[in-house]
Write an enzyme that holds these catalytic residues in place. Structure first.
Site, PDB file in Angstrom:
ATOM      1  CB  CYS A  34     106.506  19.221  27.667  1.00 22.41           C
ATOM      2  SG  CYS A  34     106.394  20.998  27.967  1.00 22.41           S
TER       3      CYS A  34
HETATM    4  N1  LIG Z   1     106.610  20.757  34.013  1.00 19.77           N
HETATM    5  C1  LIG Z   1     106.768  20.207  32.798  1.00 19.77           C
HETATM    6  O1  LIG Z   1     105.805  19.723  32.188  1.00 19.77           O
HETATM    7  C2  LIG Z   1     108.126  20.173  32.168  1.00 19.77           C
HETATM    8  C3  LIG Z   1     108.284  19.427  30.993  1.00 19.77           C
HETATM    9  C4  LIG Z   1     109.537  19.382  30.381  1.00 19.77           C
HETATM   10  C5  LIG Z   1     110.586  20.081  30.928  1.00 19.77           C
HETATM   11  N2  LIG Z   1     110.396  20.820  32.057  1.00 19.77           N
HETATM   12  C6  LIG Z   1     111.543  21.546  32.573  1.00 19.77           C
HETATM   13  O2  LIG Z   1     112.000  20.877  33.744  1.00 19.77           O
HETATM   14  C7  LIG Z   1     112.491  21.831  34.664  1.00 19.77           C
HETATM   15  C8  LIG Z   1     111.735  21.658  35.983  1.00 19.77           C
HETATM   16  O3  LIG Z   1     110.375  21.950  35.717  1.00 19.77           O
HETATM   17  P1  LIG Z   1     109.217  21.709  36.782  1.00 19.77           P
HETATM   18  O4  LIG Z   1     107.968  22.034  36.081  1.00 19.77           O
HETATM   19  O5  LIG Z   1     109.383  20.385  37.442  1.00 19.77           O
HETATM   20  O6  LIG Z   1     109.568  22.872  37.831  1.00 19.77           O
HETATM   21  P2  LIG Z   1     109.058  23.120  39.311  1.00 19.77           P
HETATM   22  O7  LIG Z   1     107.908  22.227  39.633  1.00 19.77           O
HETATM   23  O8  LIG Z   1     108.851  24.586  39.441  1.00 19.77           O
HETATM   24  O9  LIG Z   1     110.308  22.666  40.208  1.00 19.77           O
HETATM   25  C9  LIG Z   1     111.515  23.359  40.177  1.00 19.77           C
HETATM   26  C10 LIG Z   1     112.487  22.682  41.110  1.00 19.77           C
HETATM   27  O10 LIG Z   1     113.731  23.346  41.035  1.00 19.77           O
HETATM   28  C11 LIG Z   1     114.230  23.519  42.354  1.00 19.77           C
HETATM   29  N3  LIG Z   1     115.155  24.656  42.353  1.00 19.77           N
HETATM   30  C12 LIG Z   1     114.941  25.899  41.901  1.00 19.77           C
HETATM   31  N4  LIG Z   1     116.074  26.627  42.023  1.00 19.77           N
HETATM   32  C13 LIG Z   1     117.005  25.801  42.549  1.00 19.77           C
HETATM   33  C14 LIG Z   1     118.373  25.948  42.909  1.00 19.77           C
HETATM   34  N5  LIG Z   1     119.020  27.094  42.754  1.00 19.77           N
HETATM   35  N6  LIG Z   1     119.034  24.880  43.446  1.00 19.77           N
HETATM   36  C15 LIG Z   1     118.395  23.702  43.638  1.00 19.77           C
HETATM   37  N7  LIG Z   1     117.097  23.503  43.321  1.00 19.77           N
HETATM   38  C16 LIG Z   1     116.421  24.546  42.786  1.00 19.77           C
HETATM   39  C17 LIG Z   1     112.990  23.724  43.190  1.00 19.77           C
HETATM   40  O11 LIG Z   1     113.335  23.453  44.526  1.00 19.77           O
HETATM   41  P3  LIG Z   1     112.565  24.090  45.806  1.00 19.77           P
HETATM   42  O12 LIG Z   1     111.124  23.766  45.632  1.00 19.77           O
HETATM   43  O13 LIG Z   1     113.185  23.365  46.911  1.00 19.77           O
HETATM   44  O14 LIG Z   1     112.856  25.555  45.776  1.00 19.77           O
HETATM   45  C18 LIG Z   1     112.071  22.674  42.573  1.00 19.77           C
HETATM   46  O15 LIG Z   1     112.377  21.421  43.112  1.00 19.77           O
HETATM   47  C19 LIG Z   1     112.282  23.207  34.031  1.00 19.77           C
HETATM   48  O16 LIG Z   1     113.470  23.632  33.413  1.00 19.77           O
HETATM   49  C20 LIG Z   1     111.209  22.951  32.999  1.00 19.77           C
HETATM   50  O17 LIG Z   1     111.264  23.846  31.912  1.00 19.77           O
HETATM   51  C21 LIG Z   1     109.204  20.860  32.699  1.00 19.77           C
END
Ligand SMILES: NC(=O)c1ccc[n+]([C@@H]2O[C@H](COP(=O)([O-])OP(=O)(O)OC[C@H]3O[C@@H](n4cnc5c(N)ncnc54)[C@H](OP(=O)(O)O)[C@@H]3O)[C@@H](O)[C@H]2O)c1
Length: 340
Positions: free
Chosen positions: A149
């Site tokens: 991001c």
């Molecule tokens: N947030 C942002 O602005 C943003 C921007 C760019 C990139 N990213 C990247 O995108 C990724 C996701 O970010 P997010 O902010 O959306 O995270 P998040 O809201 O914390 O969501 C994480 C997701 O991963 C799932 N998860 C965790 N461990 C898992 C496993 N072992 N097997 C299957 N599912 C699993 C969780 O499932 P449960 O809830 O079911 O446990 C949840 O659906 C990260 O790597 C982050 O760095 C995020």
């Protein structure tokens, strides 16, 4: 139709992906998967989007995704590369939103992410997903490591400037982010009482996105680039506002600067180069747009950029990369593109 799945569908980026893929004209969303949320209905977690998609969240198992055309991974770093390694060879494309596969050197990853790399065999094979700067690489790409991001906002703001005559090699970037940038997981430092009414810098000098910005800008400029990055958390839900500063020996010509930015993004459906106002997070919220305004201030060039971190910074960027990878129009199914 292109058969897809979202792993991490209960998270913030994953939920955006579900909405985008469920309404994408050429994608069919076949499965949503997660971990702790497995067994729950996706629409119960996101009732405001129940009109877009309904279905039970499955526990992630690579075998159950076998044969799909594209799987999106919206998982925490560490988990994501492990999942990608399990999926490789079983699905047509892997589109990863995490930072696991962005840095081709495992030692750089291990230093900045503070952990062993879970799947070093995939490094160097993934194509970096920042369509405006490296879109040609995405055609037919089988593994895409979508840009982060902050790196999206900072690189789009800085890249054209580095080609100006006399441009320095040092980019100073300061950025403000809302709380969704850290995901949906519980974290005391992100609780309402800690965040509301406050603004604070974090990970100054050690943020894991710093080497990614330098990598992309060096590759784009074809020379060494040093990045100083200062991220801040502010009390908004979503959005990134990044300000970069480049100090020139001789003041750049404002008209030439604006012309350079306009030319650089003339064919980019999601970049809006502004001359008459400055970007804001509200102006891009809910869209895949990056607003950019270059302003000459004496011998410095100040460039302000705004994105929605969950769309242009995450899920929207991933769908944009998916479109490029499958040879579809870049803006297909995405909010805010030119002509959309
Ligand atoms: N947030 C942002 O602005 C943003 C921007 C760019 C990139 N990213 C990247 O995108 C990724 C996701 O970010 P997010 O902010 O959306 O995270 P998040 O809201 O914390 O969501 C994480 C997701 O991963 C799932 N998860 C965790 N461990 C898992 C496993 N072992 N097997 C299957 N599912 C699993 C969780 O499932 P449960 O809830 O079911 O446990 C949840 O659906 C990260 O790597 C982050 O760095 C995020």
């Amino acid at each position: 139709m292109i058969e897809t799945a979202v792993v991490g569908a209960s998270g913030y980026s994953g939920a955006e992906l579900v909405g985008l893929l469920a309404t994408h004209p050429r994608a069919a969303l076949r499965m949503v998967a997660g971990a702790a949320s497995a067994g729950r209905r996706w629409e119960d977690l996101y009732p405001a989007r129940a009109h877009l998609f309904r279905g039970e969240i499955q526990a992630f198992e690579a075998a159950s995704l076998e044969g799909l055309d594209a799987v999106f991974l919206a998982l925490p770093h560490g988990e994501s590369a492990s999942a990608a390694a399990e999926l490789e060879g079983r699905v047509g494309r892997i589109i990863d939103l995490s930072g696991d596969l962005r840095l081709p050197d495992r030692h750089v990853y291990e230093r900045w992410y503070g952990r062993d790399h879970p799947a070093p065999q995939l490094l160097g094979r993934a194509v970096y997903g920042l369509p405006e700067l490296f879109g040609g690489d995405l055609e037919g790409a089988e593994i895409v490591a979508c840009a982060g991001c902050y790196p999206t906002a900072v690189q789009l703001a800085a890249a054209p400037a580095l080609g100006l005559p006399g441009a320095p090699s040092h980019v100073v970037a300061s950025a403000l982010s809302g709380t969704s940038g850290a995901g949906r997981k519980a974290d005391l430092s992100l609780s309402f009482s800690e965040v509301f009414g406050n603004a604070r810098p974090y990970r100054v000098g050690s943020h894991q996105h710093t080497p990614e910005m330098a990598m992309g800008l060096e590759r784009h400029a074809g020379r060494g680039v040093q990045v100083t990055f200062v991220p801040h958390l502010i009390p908004i839900e979503r959005g990134i506002l990044a300000t970069i500063v480049l100090t020139f020996d001789a003041a750049p010509d404002p008209a030439a600067v604006l012309d350079r930015y306009r030319r650089a993004y003339a064919d980019a459906p999601f970049v809006r180069v502004l001359a008459d106002r400055l970007p804001s997070v509200r102006a891009v919220a809910g869209t895949n747009v990056c607003e950019i305004a270059p302003v000459v201030d004496g011998g410095s060039l100040v460039v302000v950029a705004a994105i929605d971190n969950l769309l242009k910074g995450a899920a929207g960027q991933a769908v944009q990369a998916f479109n490029r990878s499958f040879g579809l129009p870049e803006a297909m199914g995405l909010p805010g593109g030119e002509g959309a």
